[in-house]
Structures are given as structure tokens and as C-alpha cells.
Scaffold this active site. Structure first.
Site, mmCIF file in Angstrom:
data_model
loop_
_atom_site.group_PDB
_atom_site.id
_atom_site.type_symbol
_atom_site.label_atom_id
_atom_site.label_comp_id
_atom_site.label_asym_id
_atom_site.label_seq_id
_atom_site.Cartn_x
_atom_site.Cartn_y
_atom_site.Cartn_z
ATOM 1 N N GLU A 197 0.797 -1.233 0.000
ATOM 2 C CA GLU A 197 0.000 0.000 0.000
ATOM 3 C C GLU A 197 0.833 1.289 0.000
ATOM 4 O OE1 GLU A 197 -3.108 -0.109 2.953
ATOM 5 O OE2 GLU A 197 -4.132 -1.763 1.945
ATOM 6 N N GLU A 301 -6.015 -8.243 0.407
ATOM 7 C CA GLU A 301 -6.689 -7.763 1.613
ATOM 8 C C GLU A 301 -8.111 -7.346 1.269
ATOM 9 O OE1 GLU A 301 -4.773 -4.718 3.881
ATOM 10 O OE2 GLU A 301 -2.757 -5.586 3.668
#
Length: 384
Positions: A197, A301
């Protein structure tokens, strides 16, 4: 010095079932206090924002003791057995670059020490149980985003996006690739996530794509070449996909052999989707999480959590809306398996008293079936 090279069971690739069905080992090697405040407090870290801060506050020796106790108890072999009994086949293990203690700045960086043996032990349990394993660099040197404990530090600004920090990141990835190929416990590790991320601004992180990504790929391949690894046993190199928002990960790559791509899908944080049960189901059933055509893509995720400002409202109650959450979970994984190579839930366990972030608790609550294969019989997207 010679190394014994350990070969995964069938290349270092996807499970025999063809789709990844997994859970994240959240808050194990990169502690996220929001997920497990009781554990964090019991470690003596309750007044600190991140691992870096707690280690600095407690001192290295005390911190090593409490973190090693955490690593030895947060995920156990019985957890792996429980995951296996539920029909899961994959674990994703977030780690920080500080696991390679040789690249930590001893005078200015504060991280717990001794994690590698616990990582090896966990991978051994998972390999023995036949799991596919992904390890990702969740915490990057300098921190890839600001003020977020999921980088291991509560940095005021993202310091990762400079050459010398990129170089430390590539050093870590090369070191990790060497560990994976020379530790029999890690024989089922098939993929390395090269940075979790990063900043969602393609212009701001162009240097990451042009400098770090090619060097990260090379560092992993060079480690394999030095060990004489054959190409059919390479580790997959996994950046975030283009849908994440950090630009096209392939833009500056000259070689994409044995690449994979990480997609994170949290409707909780997607302001473009109306906050309603109907809209969430519609989006989850119909979104193409491979619209950027990066292959193979894995949804590394996702969760069952709506936006924080509504999560306690009656429409989103975990007590009265279990039928919705059951359908929403089924809708998400059905879609992910039809458009990508599979999915990994965030997370296996938490201390929130909220099954929307805990696979283990969601099974107990009847939101996720005890045999994950049963979820595909529910017709969650019929007519949607």
C-alpha cells in the site's frame, strides 16, 4: 559457503485447487495497535503509537522480550490447524524490513529483534500443513505512508521515496529471497509482496516505479541466480496492481516473468460506492478486480467492515445483520474467484470483538462457513 536449496512442492506457485483462499497474519510481525489494543497494552506498549515508538520507549532488551513473547503466542500451530480445517490454503505474512537486522540503523531506528526464527517456525507449520505462503514487505524503510502503524512506525511523512531507502528495501528483498530458498521451513513460500500500500499518487511515486520496482525484481532474481535456482522455482514478485492507485507497476519493468499483482479491496474506504447494503452487494458481485489486466492478480486484503461513521448503526449491526454479512462475504469471494486468482481476508484474528475484521470470529458467528467451499453454494450474487 554452500547452501542447501529447498524446492517447493510444485514450483512456488498457486495451490493445487487453482484459487488462493487465505487469511492474513495481521498484527503478528507488524503490530497494528488498533486491531489488538489489549495485547499491545499487556506488552507495555499501550502509550505508544507504533513498534518503533514502543521499542524506543521500553528499550531494546525489554522490547525484544515482550515482542518475542507476542510472536510466540499470537499465531500458533493450532491456529494453522484450524485454518486448514476450514478449507483455507494460503497465508499472507506481513513483515517489516527490520527483520533483516543488518540494515537497521542502530543509532536512529528502533525495532524488535529476533523475528526471523519465529517467521521460520510459522512458515514451517504452514508448509507442513500444505499451505501456500506469501510474505510481504509491509513496513518499508522510512515508511511508505505517513502516520500509520502498519508501516511499523508512526512517521510524520512518507520517507521511503528516495534512492537510499529504496536501496535498503531492495537489500531486504534480496536477503528475504535468500532465506526463502535456503530454509526448508520456507519451502512453500511462493511470493514476495515488494511494498504494501504505497502512496496513492502516481506522480508522487514515479521514482518507485522507475527505480525501486525494477531493482526489487532484480534483487530477488539475483539472489536466486546466486543459488542456482531454476526459473520454474522462482518466487513470484508482487507489487500492488494498477487499481491501487500508485500507477502502472509494469511501466518501467523490462521483465515480468513470474510476476503477480496485489489488489486490496476495502469498500469501507471507497467513497465512490454508496453506503448501503444493496450498493455494497451490487458492487461486490459485479466489480472486475482484474480490469487492469495484470495477471495473476490476488486480492491480498479485504474485510467486512463498512465506513467507521456507520459501523455501529442499526443497518450495519453485527448482531442483527448477520444474514447480510454472510451474503456480503460470499459475494466478495465469489467475485474475486471469478475475476482474479483468489483472495486473502484481513485478518485471521483481532481483539476488536468484531467479526468484520476476524475470520476466526466470523466462522464462530456463522458468517463464514466452517468449510469455505460451501460459500459457493449460497448463490450470493443470484439476481444481483
Amino acid at each position: 559457503m554452500s547452501h542447501t536449496v529447498y524446492i517447493g512442492s510444485d514450483k512456488r506457485w498457486l495451490p493445487a485447487s487453482g484459487k488462493i483462499r487465505g487469511v492474513n497474519m495481521g498484527s503478528l510481525f507488524v503490530f497494528e495497535p488498533w486491531m489488538a489494543s489489549t495485547e499491545w497494552s499487556n506488552m507495555g506498549c499501550g502509550s505508544y503509537a507504533s513498534e518503533f515508538d514502543c521499542v524506543s520507549g521500553l528499550g531494546q532488551s525489554q522490547a525484544n522480550s515482550v515482542f518475542q513473547s507476542h510472536w510466540g503466542s499470537w499465531i500458533t500451530q493450532s491456529d494453522i490447524s484450524q485454518m486448514q480445517s476450514y478449507g483455507l490454503n494460503t497465508i499472507r505474512i506481513p513483515v517489516g524490513y527490520w527483520m533483516d537486522e543488518s540494515i537497521v540503523y542502530a543509532d536512529s531506528e528502533h525495532f524488535p529483534q529476533g523475528g526471523l526464527s519465529y517467521l521460520s517456525q510459522l512458515c514451517g507449520w504452514a508448509s507442513d500443513a500444505g499451505f501456500y505462503i506469501i510474505i510481504d514487505m509491509h513496513g518499508a524503510p522510512g515508511a511508505q505512508v505517513a502516520t500509520n502503524a502498519d508501516t511499523g512506525q508512526n512517521a510524520p511523512s512518507p520517507g521511503f521515496y528516495v534512492d537510499y531507502q529504496y536501496d535498503r528495501g531492495t537489500a531486504f528483498l534480496g536477503w528475504l529471497a535468500n532465506q526463502i530458498h535456503t530454509d526448508n521451513n520456507m519451502r512453500n513460500v511462493g511470493m514476495i509482496g515488494i511494498v504494501n500500500e504505497p502512496v496513492q499518487n502516481a506522480d508522487q511515486v514515479e521514482s518507485m516505479r522507475s527505480y525501486f520496482y525494477p531493482n526489487a525484481y532484480s534483487a530477488i532474481r539475483n539472489a536466486e541466480s546466486a543459488l542456482g535456482i531454476s526459473s520454474n522455482n522462482y518466487i513470484h514478485v508482487e507489487p500492488m496492481n494498477q487499481l491501487w492507485g500508485s500507477g502502472d507497476p509494469n511501466q518501467y519493468l523490462t521483465n515480468t516473468y513470474f510476476m503477480a499483482y496485489d489488489d486490496h479491496r476495502y469498500l469501507k474506504y471507497d467513497s465512490s460506492v454508496e453506503v448501503s447494503q444493496a450498493a455494497y452487494l451490487s458492487n461486490s458481485c459485479n466489480a472486475n478486480r482484474n480490469s487492469d489486466n495484470d495477471t495473476p492478480t490476488i486480492v491480498g486484503e479485504f474485510s467486512l467492515s463498512p465506513p467507521s461513521n456507520v459501523q455501529d448503526d442499526p443497518d450495519w449491526s453485527t448482531t442483527t445483520q448477520t444474514a447480510f454479512y454472510k451474503q456480503w462475504f460470499a459475494a466478495q469471494v465469489t467475485n474475486f474467484e471469478s475475476t482474479t486468482n483468489g483472495w486473502i481476508f484481513w485478518s485471521w484474528k483481532a481483539q476488536l470483538g468484531d467479526y468484520r475484521w476476524s475470520y476466526q470470529e466470523a466462522v464462530t458467528a456463522g458468517v463464514i462457513p466452517t468449510n469455505i467451499a460451501d460459500v459457493f453454494n449460497e448463490g450470493a450474487c443470484n439476481g444481483i
